[in-house]
Scaffold this active site. Structure first.
Site, PDB file in Angstrom:
ATOM      1  N   ALA B   8       1.017  -1.224   0.128  1.00  0.00           N
ATOM      2  CA  ALA B   8      -0.089  -0.082  -0.056  1.00  0.00           C
ATOM      3  C   ALA B   8       0.986   1.339   0.117  1.00  0.00           C
ATOM      4  CB  ALA B   8      -0.922   0.110   1.260  1.00  0.00           C
ATOM      5  N   CYS B   9       1.068   2.012  -1.132  1.00  0.00           N
ATOM      6  CA  CYS B   9       1.659   3.038  -1.128  1.00  0.00           C
ATOM      7  C   CYS B   9       0.656   4.495  -1.106  1.00  0.00           C
ATOM      8  CB  CYS B   9       2.462   3.270  -2.390  1.00  0.00           C
ATOM      9  SG  CYS B   9       1.368   3.688  -4.064  1.00  0.00           S
TER      10      CYS B   9
END
Lengths: 843, 99
Positions: B8-9
């Site tokens: 998850a960026c």
């Protein structure tokens, strides 16, 4: 006796000076008295007086009654009706681009540049840089002091002569100016001023003052105060702002009477200048050397004043509503006028200069792209061409037609020339008009329709019997045999104009082959006469007919042998088809162009004409409605012709339609049960329009020369801006940098994926930049970057399909073979194709 | 070894998926089994079930933000790194996780 005309003002800015002066000009050509009553205000005004009409405060939606009474009332009524029906709506100005309530965020680079700025209202877009020139501009007509003190008795005859002289010389000066090559907007403003200065009401007011013992200067000052006072009280803002025009004109009158030079702003501009003044009249703006005006800053000016309109038409950035502007801005200092953000920027630092240098570069790049888009003919996504022409009635409309990207003049209505003039226009006068039209269109064809007069449009010199049913009566080509001289004169003028450029002749109301043969014989006769006198013309000038009488559709086989082209006039064709008068509110809805029966009729016509190899266009109102485009594209027409202001929207939609799908959609429409069903079918078929692809060559740059990451991102954002994928490059760039600030978007192996989610982007996009030499990006593997993928998506209503493309692309970039292929590709198109293949979807 | 992972960026457009790709490829090349859940702009994809997590020996979080539904990972050993780490050196990361 007496004739009544009713109309509702369609103009958002009300019946302002330009249309009012046109109306006055027309009315003044007749003896009959013409009065207009505004039902809302109850005010009645003499149509021949612009000032009186302005004071009647006719705003948008106001219902008005025009009463014409006199010997020539029929002619006057016809001329006025023609103007109200065909020309009035053309005086709509584009809405003023005004900065929104919430002040736009200042671009970061400007904010930190160290320059100072003032916020005002941007009323004319553009960016200009120049040295401040303070102008003292007098705009209030006041009589000079010594005149007021003068004890000597006033001779009314002398004063009257002074007034007459002043009016004549001001009028002559403006008329001389009109003779030069002025733009349509300038000409309209100047004409309005001529109408005001020769307004009978103005003269009456001045003479009355003189009869009361006032001197000429005093009379002028009184009149200025009186009329601007009267206008100052009206509701409609545009009309109120006309007070400035009147003051300006009276100042000019005063100058002539007193031998002064107040109206002349006498500013010798030596280089790029930004004029700063309290306010300015349009006349004063026109007097300035516009080569050197980089921008205008006025402390006060209405947003719809003529000065603003002129500035916009001349492309001069302009800011208003900066109080104390003259105090804040130092004469001789270099400043920037930012007509997009409403800023005047002074104390320019290197950073600020660099910022604006780049803004100017961007704007120019964008203008080139827009100009290219407006000018070129469009094709559907599957490559089908459809020409879009303009319908015009006068030369004044030609500038607008060309600018809006018209591929030609699809219909030049000539009867307007005959209705306006008091006498019949001579052959020479007509020739000048047609030749001017041809020249203005710079090689694009002009279709001139010969006189289409009928019992409902009587003209004194072309007597036509009054009829119970003029639409089914003696009109158009039917009346030509009886008026051969007039017809021949017009044909001579048109044929002569064909020597200047491409002209096509269009004949109205044809119902039989005999009529066509007769016209062709006249044309041949005219051509032979001209040839005998060695007057040049085009022997191959195409001759076509209006397709408006239903009968014609059944003898197309014979007609195609004699006629070069057809123009379908859906307005009349439809009403004849349904036997319903489109002017009769009770039955007009029956004559619907979307009725499946009418569509089948059109298809039959177009199919037959095309089978026989002839050109067919459509020039009725149906062509101007973007909603019906799928039907028109499906029909396979060669051209549609509509009002100039519709053209950009029409072209934009054509470019996003698929002709094949439109053909299917038309077939489905023809099977519908009613016009309502057809319209529903078209509305739901909004999905016919292709969204913009994620990538196209405009946003793929190869071998970009960039030294830094900043340069690279800037290059891509500029490409987005030029391509119209963002209208706010500063916000977009900020969004990219916000993400970059979290951690650098270099992902190793020479690839960077800067990205942003922002509504500053107009459609989801992938910008690609391959660099000439690698650039430091702060990537985790320390390698510099060779290829940049800018991923931009809109924040609102995220498109799942697009997101999938982005995520697939991201994954693919982890594959060395994929990367190498892209690094080695020859041209942008190859890269796009490769991406489409690998990502297994059409981009 | 069985591995589960979540990426998850911040923006959820690019790095989330690049990390997922790297982790997947590298783990399989090293002979492990892996299932990677992505939490991106369009929400959770390839969601890890209770079963997936129970079967696995280790969970790798390659994340820059708080992940959703963290409760699922109550008892399993978790190795958490920034997303970039998974892109830069997925091999090293997996090696450390399998210790």
């Amino acid at each position: 006796m007496a004739l009544d005309l009713r109309f509702t003002c369609p103009l958002a800015s009300g019946l302002h000076a330009r249309p009012a002066s046109r109306l006055a000009e027309i009315a003044r050509g007749f003896d009959a008295a013409c009065l207009v009553t505004n039902a809302r205000t109850g005010v009645t005004a003499d149509v021949k007086s612009v000032l009186a009409v302005l004071a009647a405060d006719v705003g948008v939606g106001d219902a008005c009654l025009v009463r014409v009474d006199g010997r020539d009332e029929a002619d006057a009524g016809a001329a006025l009706r023609s103007f109200l029906q065909h020309e009035l709506s053309g005086y709509e100005d584009a809405p003023t681009p005004v900065t929104t309530e919430a002040a736009p965020i200042l671009p970061r680079l400007l904010d930190t540049s160290g320059a100072t700025w003032w916020r005002g209202l941007a009323v004319s877009p553009g960016v200009g840089i120049g040295r401040v020139v303070a102008a003292t501009v007098v705009v209030c007509a006041t009589a000079p002091r010594d005149d007021l003190d003068d004890e000597a008795p006033i001779d009314p005859h002398v004063e009257r002569r002074r007034i007459d002289h002043a009016i004549q010389s001001v009028r002559a000066r403006m008329a001389a100016r009109l003779g030069h090559r002025t733009s349509a907007v300038e000409a309209a403003i100047l004409s309005a001023h001529v109408a005001i200065v020769t307004d009978p009401l103005l003269l009456d007011t001045l003479l009355a003052a003189i009869a009361r013992g006032r001197s000429a200067p005093q009379a002028i000052a009184d009149a200025a105060a009186h009329f601007s006072g009267a206008l100052g009280r009206v509701n409609t803002p545009t009309l109120r702002e006309r007070a400035a025009d009147i003051q300006g004109l009276c100042v000019q009158l005063l100058d002539d009477v007193c031998g002064s030079q107040i109206a002349r702003t006498a500013m010798a501009l030596e280089g790029p200048s930004v004029i700063v003044a309290e306010t300015m009249t349009p006349q004063q703006l026109l007097d300035l050397d516009r080569r050197w005006i980089s921008g205008l800053v006025l402390e006060t000016a209405g947003t719809t004043s003529h000065t603003v309109i002129l500035a916009r038409s001349l492309g001069i950035p302009m800011i208003v509503d900066i109080p104390q502007a003259r105090r804040c801005l130092v004469a001789g200092e270099e400043v920037v006028v930012d007509g997009h953000r409403g800023l005047v920027v002074a104390g320019l630092t290197e950073a600020a200069r660099a910022f604006y240098a780049r803004e100017l570069k961007r704007l120019r790049a964008r203008e080139v792209v827009i100009a290219r888009a407006a000018v070129g003919p469009v094709t559907t996504v599957d490559g089908r061409g459809l020409e879009v022409g303009a319908n015009v009635s006068s030369i004044e409309e030609l500038d607008a037609a060309r600018r809006s990207g018209a591929d030609g003049i699809g219909l030049f209505r000539t009867e307007v020339l005959f209705l306006r003039a008091h006498d019949l226009p001579s052959e020479e006068a007509q020739y000048q008009v047609y030749a001017a039209a041809v020249r203005a269109m710079q090689g694009r064809p002009v279709i001139v329709r010969t006189l289409d007069l009928g019992g409902d449009k009587p003209v004194a010199a072309v007597p036509l019997p009054p009829e119970a049913n003029p639409f089914l009566g003696y009109r158009g080509v039917r009346a030509y045999v009886e008026h051969q001289d007039i017809v021949r004169a017009q044909l001579r003028a048109i044929v002569r104009a064909s020597a200047v450029g491409p002209v096509q002749l269009l004949v109205p109301m044809v119902s039989s082959i005999e009529e066509v043969l007769w016209v062709k014989a006249q044309v041949a006769h005219v051509q032979d006469e001209l040839a005998a006198h060695e007057v040049p013309f085009d022997r191959d000038m195409p001759i076509g007919i209006m397709l408006e009488v239903p009968a014609v559709s059944f003898v197309l086989d014979r007609l195609c042998e004699e006629v070069d082209f057809f123009s379908i006039g859906t307005n009349d064709l439809c009403q004849y088809f349904f036997a319903a008068d489109r002017g009769n509110a009770r039955v007009a809805p029956l004559a619907s162009v979307t009725h499946p029966g009418f569509l089948r009729f059109l298809k039959q016509i177009v199919d037959e004409v095309r089978t026989r190899g002839r050109w067919v266009g459509l020039c009725g109102e149906m062509a101007g409605d973007v909603r019906w485009l799928p039907l028109l594209v499906g029909l396979g027409l060669d051209e549609i012709s509509a009002a100039s202001q519709q053209i950009p929207a029409l072209k934009a939609r054509i470019a996003r339609l698929s002709a094949a799908e439109c053909v299917e959609r038309l077939a489905a429409a023809m099977e519908c049960g009613s016009a309502e069903a057809v319209e529903a079918l078209l509305d739901q078929a909004r999905a016919l329009d292709r969204p913009r692809p994620l990538v196209d060559p405009e946003i793929v740059r190869f071998d970009g020369a960039c030294g830094t990451k900043e340069d690279a991102i800037r290059m891509l954002v500029d490409a987005f801006y030029a391509a119209g994928r963002t209208d706010d490059p500063c916000s977009m760039e900020d969004a990219v940098w916000r993400r970059e600030a979290q951690y650098a978007t270099g992902v190793g192996n020479g690839i960077a994926v800067p990205h942003c989610r922002t509504d500053a982007v107009t459609s989801d996009s992938i910008g690609i930049l391959r660099l000439q030499s690698p650039v430091e990006w702060g990537a985790p593997d320390g390698q510099p970057v060779r290829m940049v993928f800018l991923l931009a998506t809109r924040e609102t209503s995220p498109d799942g399909a697009h997101m999938q493309v982005f995520s697939r692309l991201a994954r693919k970039l982890m594959d060395a073979e994929f990367r190498n292929h892209l690094l080695r590709a020859d041209d942008p198109r190859r890269v796009i194709d490769r991406l489409s293949d690998e990502l297994q979807m059409a981009l | 070894m069985k591995i589960v992972a979540v990426t998850a960026c911040p923006t959820g457009i690019a790095h989330t998926y690049m990390a997922a790709e790297q982790l997947g490829k590298t783990a399989r090349a090293l002979g492990h089994q892996i299932k990677v859940e992505t939490q991106g702009a369009m929400g959770i994809e390839n969601e890890l079930s209770e079963h997936d997590i129970r079967e696995a020996q280790v969970a790798i979080f390659a994340v820059d933000i708080e992940i959703e539904k963290r409760e699922r990972f109550g008892s399993i050993k978790v190795v958490q790194v920034p997303v970039q780490e998974a892109i830069r050196d997925a091999g090293g990361l997996i090696a450390r996780a399998s210790v």
